[in-house]
Motif scaffolding. Structure first.
Motif, PDB file in Angstrom:
ATOM      1  N   TYR A 185      -0.280  -0.051   8.851  1.00 31.51           N
ATOM      2  CA  TYR A 185       0.710  -1.102   9.073  1.00 31.51           C
ATOM      3  C   TYR A 185       2.107  -0.620   8.668  1.00 31.51           C
ATOM      4  O   TYR A 185       3.107  -0.981   9.302  1.00 31.51           O
ATOM      5  N   SER A 186       2.168   0.195   7.628  1.00 35.51           N
ATOM      6  CA  SER A 186       3.458   0.767   7.224  1.00 35.51           C
ATOM      7  C   SER A 186       3.989   1.698   8.310  1.00 35.51           C
ATOM      8  O   SER A 186       5.197   1.752   8.563  1.00 35.51           O
ATOM      9  N   ALA A 187       3.071   2.445   8.964  1.00 34.34           N
ATOM     10  CA  ALA A 187       3.481   3.332  10.061  1.00 34.34           C
ATOM     11  C   ALA A 187       4.089   2.527  11.205  1.00 34.34           C
ATOM     12  O   ALA A 187       5.086   2.940  11.810  1.00 34.34           O
ATOM     13  N   LEU A 188       3.510   1.369  11.505  1.00 38.72           N
ATOM     14  CA  LEU A 188       4.062   0.505  12.555  1.00 38.72           C
ATOM     15  C   LEU A 188       5.465   0.054  12.171  1.00 38.72           C
ATOM     16  O   LEU A 188       6.391   0.081  12.994  1.00 38.72           O
ATOM     17  N   ALA A 189       5.647  -0.344  10.917  1.00 37.46           N
ATOM     18  CA  ALA A 189       6.965  -0.790  10.451  1.00 37.46           C
ATOM     19  C   ALA A 189       7.986   0.344  10.518  1.00 37.46           C
ATOM     20  O   ALA A 189       9.129   0.136  10.936  1.00 37.46           O
TER      21      ALA A 189
END
Length: 291
Positions: A185-189
């Motif tokens: 999810y951090s990668a998406l952000a």
């Protein structure tokens, strides 16, 4: 914010201070309202500060605030900015970092949504808008932005793409320490943040302009009145249909300068044929304003 002009020796300084306030608010909103509730780690030094803040709770028994960690991590990188990028740029970046740290303490943590996808998209977009807005107005959010700008000057790569590369390491660290779901999810952000940064910070995107005109002297003079750019002149070009003689002008501008180019063409030769190629790669010297 007209009242700010009374406290600064130059109007440009007051404007930059107001830009710093806008970035600090956007970055703080992103961290406090989206990243925190979604357990998402930000890009850049902010993400590293989040990771260290979380680890501090495990290692020493209490959590060092992200705002304080952010300030401490930026201190050594100011030396890089001071020597490699510009004094005024670094000075106002310092103001930006301090304001961000203060706002992160002041703004309460509100849970708008616990859905990590929503938090990643809106948090990344808000953070990217803040970073792009700051860079577009001659500021930086600090941290990895110093490194990204230094690398861009050497390689010509875009700020967002460089940031995504550096932030990949942050994602890996978050995955190892706090779980791979949080890392993904951090990668998406981080991806959303990088793309929004590129979309807002248009100053770095270069475009090749080819102009076919019968009035080359007027066009060259007017363009150079509006923009500081070199122009290559090719005389005795011939049209295939009427076989009339024209002149070809070739130059490279940034997307940020495109409205100035359009204005120059309207003033000098509104009937000229103008072709614009987007996102060209430049080898050799290309003038950029000092930050």
């Amino acid at each position: 914010m007209n009242w700010l002009f009374k406290f600064f020796p130059h109007p440009d300084y007051a404007a930059k201070f107001s830009f710093a306030v806008v970035y600090a608010l956007l970055a703080s909103v992103s961290v406090r309202l989206f990243y925190g509730p979604g357990k998402i780690y930000s890009s850049g030094i902010t993400g590293i500060a989040q990771i260290l803040s979380t680890l501090s709770n495990r290692l020493i028994g209490f959590e060092v605030p992200v705002s304080l960690m952010l300030l401490l991590l930026n201190l050594p990188l100011f030396f890089l900015g001071w020597h490699k990028i510009g004094h005024k740029f670094t000075f106002f970046t310092g103001i930006t970092v301090v304001l961000t740290s203060v706002f992160m303490q002041v703004i309460p943590s509100e849970v708008l949504s616990k859905d990590p996808v929503i938090c990643a998209i809106f948090g990344g977009a808000t953070m990217g808008a803040g970073i792009g807005y700051a860079l577009k107005n001659g500021l930086s959010s600090g941290g990895l932005d110093f490194i990204s700008i230094a690398v861009r000057k050497k390689t010509g790569k875009s700020i967002g793409s460089i940031s995504i590369f550096f932030n990949f390491l942050i994602m890996i660290a978050a995955g190892i320490l706090f779980g791979w779901q949080s890392a993904l999810y951090s990668a998406l952000a981080i991806f959303v943040c990088g793309k929004v940064t590129d979309a807002v910070f248009t100053k770095q995107k270069k475009m090749q302009v080819t102009i076919i005109t019968r009035f080359p002297d007027e066009v060259v003079h007017t363009i150079q009145d509006h923009i500081r750019r070199g122009i290559t002149i090719i005389h005795e070009a011939e049209g295939a249909y009427r076989h009339d003689k024209q002149t070809v002008l070739i130059t490279v501008v940034t997307r940020y300068e495109l409205p100035l180019l359009r204005q120059a063409m309207r003033e000098s030769d509104p009937k000229a044929f103008v072709s614009i190629a987007d996102n060209v790669q430049i080898l050799g010297r290309f003038y950029e304003e000092q930050l």
